[in-house]
Design a protein around this motif. Structure first.
Motif, PDB file in Angstrom:
ATOM      1  N   HIS A 101      45.661  44.300  54.710  1.00 42.63           N
ATOM      2  CA  HIS A 101      45.621  42.846  54.859  1.00 42.63           C
ATOM      3  C   HIS A 101      46.992  42.321  55.252  1.00 42.63           C
ATOM      4  O   HIS A 101      47.987  42.515  54.545  1.00 42.63           O
ATOM      5  N   SER A 102      47.068  41.676  56.406  1.00 44.72           N
ATOM      6  CA  SER A 102      48.324  41.092  56.905  1.00 44.72           C
ATOM      7  C   SER A 102      49.470  42.093  56.945  1.00 44.72           C
ATOM      8  O   SER A 102      50.633  41.754  56.727  1.00 44.72           O
ATOM      9  N   GLY A 103      49.140  43.335  57.209  1.00 48.64           N
ATOM     10  CA  GLY A 103      50.170  44.353  57.330  1.00 48.64           C
ATOM     11  C   GLY A 103      50.768  44.792  56.013  1.00 48.64           C
ATOM     12  O   GLY A 103      51.691  45.600  55.984  1.00 48.64           O
ATOM     13  N   VAL A 104      50.248  44.253  54.911  1.00 50.66           N
ATOM     14  CA  VAL A 104      50.832  44.547  53.613  1.00 50.66           C
ATOM     15  C   VAL A 104      49.845  45.294  52.726  1.00 50.66           C
ATOM     16  O   VAL A 104      50.147  46.348  52.183  1.00 50.66           O
ATOM     17  N   ALA A 105      48.625  44.757  52.581  1.00 47.29           N
ATOM     18  CA  ALA A 105      47.644  45.242  51.611  1.00 47.29           C
ATOM     19  C   ALA A 105      48.175  44.932  50.215  1.00 47.29           C
ATOM     20  O   ALA A 105      49.347  44.622  50.027  1.00 47.29           O
ATOM     21  N   PHE A 162      46.862  44.562  45.631  1.00 48.30           N
ATOM     22  CA  PHE A 162      46.005  44.990  44.531  1.00 48.30           C
ATOM     23  C   PHE A 162      46.109  46.495  44.333  1.00 48.30           C
ATOM     24  O   PHE A 162      45.113  47.177  44.110  1.00 48.30           O
ATOM     25  N   ALA A 163      47.313  47.017  44.434  1.00 48.52           N
ATOM     26  CA  ALA A 163      47.519  48.452  44.280  1.00 48.52           C
ATOM     27  C   ALA A 163      48.916  48.706  43.724  1.00 48.52           C
ATOM     28  O   ALA A 163      49.823  47.887  43.868  1.00 48.52           O
ATOM     29  N   GLU A 164      49.069  49.853  43.070  1.00 47.97           N
ATOM     30  CA  GLU A 164      50.374  50.209  42.531  1.00 47.97           C
ATOM     31  C   GLU A 164      51.340  50.654  43.625  1.00 47.97           C
ATOM     32  O   GLU A 164      52.554  50.521  43.493  1.00 47.97           O
ATOM     33  N   PHE A 165      50.793  51.210  44.709  1.00 48.42           N
ATOM     34  CA  PHE A 165      51.613  51.673  45.820  1.00 48.42           C
ATOM     35  C   PHE A 165      50.962  51.243  47.134  1.00 48.42           C
ATOM     36  O   PHE A 165      49.744  51.075  47.208  1.00 48.42           O
ATOM     37  N   ALA A 166      51.781  51.051  48.173  1.00 47.31           N
ATOM     38  CA  ALA A 166      51.265  50.699  49.489  1.00 47.31           C
ATOM     39  C   ALA A 166      52.198  51.247  50.550  1.00 47.31           C
ATOM     40  O   ALA A 166      53.403  51.412  50.314  1.00 47.31           O
ATOM     41  N   ILE A 177      47.324  37.889  35.394  1.00 43.55           N
ATOM     42  CA  ILE A 177      46.026  38.537  35.315  1.00 43.55           C
ATOM     43  C   ILE A 177      46.153  40.046  35.532  1.00 43.55           C
ATOM     44  O   ILE A 177      47.177  40.533  36.026  1.00 43.55           O
ATOM     45  N   THR A 178      45.100  40.773  35.159  1.00 40.78           N
ATOM     46  CA  THR A 178      45.007  42.213  35.392  1.00 40.78           C
ATOM     47  C   THR A 178      43.910  42.467  36.421  1.00 40.78           C
ATOM     48  O   THR A 178      43.248  41.537  36.894  1.00 40.78           O
ATOM     49  N   LEU A 214      49.274  39.090  39.534  1.00 37.02           N
ATOM     50  CA  LEU A 214      48.575  40.308  39.130  1.00 37.02           C
ATOM     51  C   LEU A 214      49.605  41.258  38.527  1.00 37.02           C
ATOM     52  O   LEU A 214      50.519  41.715  39.211  1.00 37.02           O
ATOM     53  N   VAL A 215      49.438  41.556  37.250  1.00 37.91           N
ATOM     54  CA  VAL A 215      50.353  42.436  36.538  1.00 37.91           C
ATOM     55  C   VAL A 215      49.669  43.774  36.305  1.00 37.91           C
ATOM     56  O   VAL A 215      48.631  43.838  35.650  1.00 37.91           O
TER      57      VAL A 215
END
Length: 274
Positions: free
Chosen positions: A40-44, A46-50, A250-251, A272-273
């Motif tokens: 998404h938008s070159g970033v992505a 909702f993940a610990e790593f990207a 939020i989680t 998002l934590v």
């Protein structure tokens, strides 16, 4: 002939890649069970790593907490940049912020930090209008109040309209209101992102006869590598208290509820934590 430069947000190849959900080279770097996961938008997120292009990275002070740094990636640079980069607010000028989401509140804080003479907040949510007053807005008006003419009240409060109006709601009605509360010779900035089929009706006579300016502002007309460190510096100095915008932490389990709050306008910024 004068060379005309454009900011990173106007980079056409990047825009095409973002719309396709890919990296700049047209590929993707994420997958699960053999299926491609688009960026998404070159970033992505909702993940610990990207996997991210180096062009999408900005080096910041390591002393800034991640929860605070995360706020600067979208809403803050869009709202603050709309005020200081696009509108080029000058000391003492009056300004109206139309729409009090994360972008609108960032613009409000920027206007105060930049020395606006009068800051007007406009929204349809009374709770957010009260919060705007607590943040430092001089006056706040509900655009849906049937007993008041919001446009007339703003123009009266500012002796004919504001020097600058920033629209951050992303709906045609908000941009129409922003244009109507802008004074002769003033500037209206559209920073919200409406749907592709949205449109407004504009009087060319007022645009010309009143020497009005209507400008678009995408991602705050920012150069992230230049502006994000500056805005973080203002935050660290206590001049841009964007940490006050965090309404929820939020989680992963709370993501759906988080999106519901975004949809109904009950949240400012949600972190998002992991």
């Amino acid at each position: 002939m004068r060379n005309v430069s454009t900011g990173p947000a106007l980079c056409l190849p990047a825009t095409k890649a973002n719309m396709a959900g890919t990296m700049m080279d047209g590929g993707t770097r994420l997958h699960k069970n053999g299926n491609r996961i688009f960026h998404h938008s070159g970033v992505a997120a909702f993940a610990e790593f990207a996997v991210i292009s180096q062009n999408a990275l900005v080096k910041i002070d390591p002393g800034v907490a991640f929860e605070q740094a995360a706020l600067f990636g979208c809403a803050v640079i869009t709202g603050v940049g709309a005020v200081v980069n696009t509108a080029c607010l000058r000391l003492g000028q009056s300004i109206a912020i139309i729409g009090l989401g994360g972008v609108g509140f960032s613009a409000l804080l920027a206007a105060i930090a930049a020395g606006a003479g009068r800051v007007i907040a406009v929204d349809i949510n009374d709770d957010k209008l009260q919060l705007a007053l607590q943040f430092g807005a001089h006056e706040a008006f509900n655009a849906n109040n049937e007993n008041d003419d919001c446009v007339e009240r703003v123009r009266t409060a500012t002796s004919g309209g504001v020097h600058i109006a920033i629209e951050t709601a992303g709906v045609p009605q908000a941009l129409d209101l922003a244009y109507k509360v802008t004074r002769r010779g003033g500037t209206t900035v559209a920073a919200g992102m409406p749907g592709a089929d949205a449109s407004i009706t504009l009087s060319p006579l007022s645009l010309v006869g009143e020497e009005r300016t209507l400008k678009g502002s995408y991602m705050g007309s920012c150069v992230p590598s230049r502006d994000i460190p500056r805005y973080i510096g203002l935050f660290q100095d206590g001049k841009l208290p964007i940490d006050r915008l965090t309404s929820h932490r939020i989680t992963f389990d709370d993501l759906n509820e988080g999106f519901d709050r975004m949809a109904d306008g009950s949240a400012l910024r949600q972190i998002l934590v992991l």
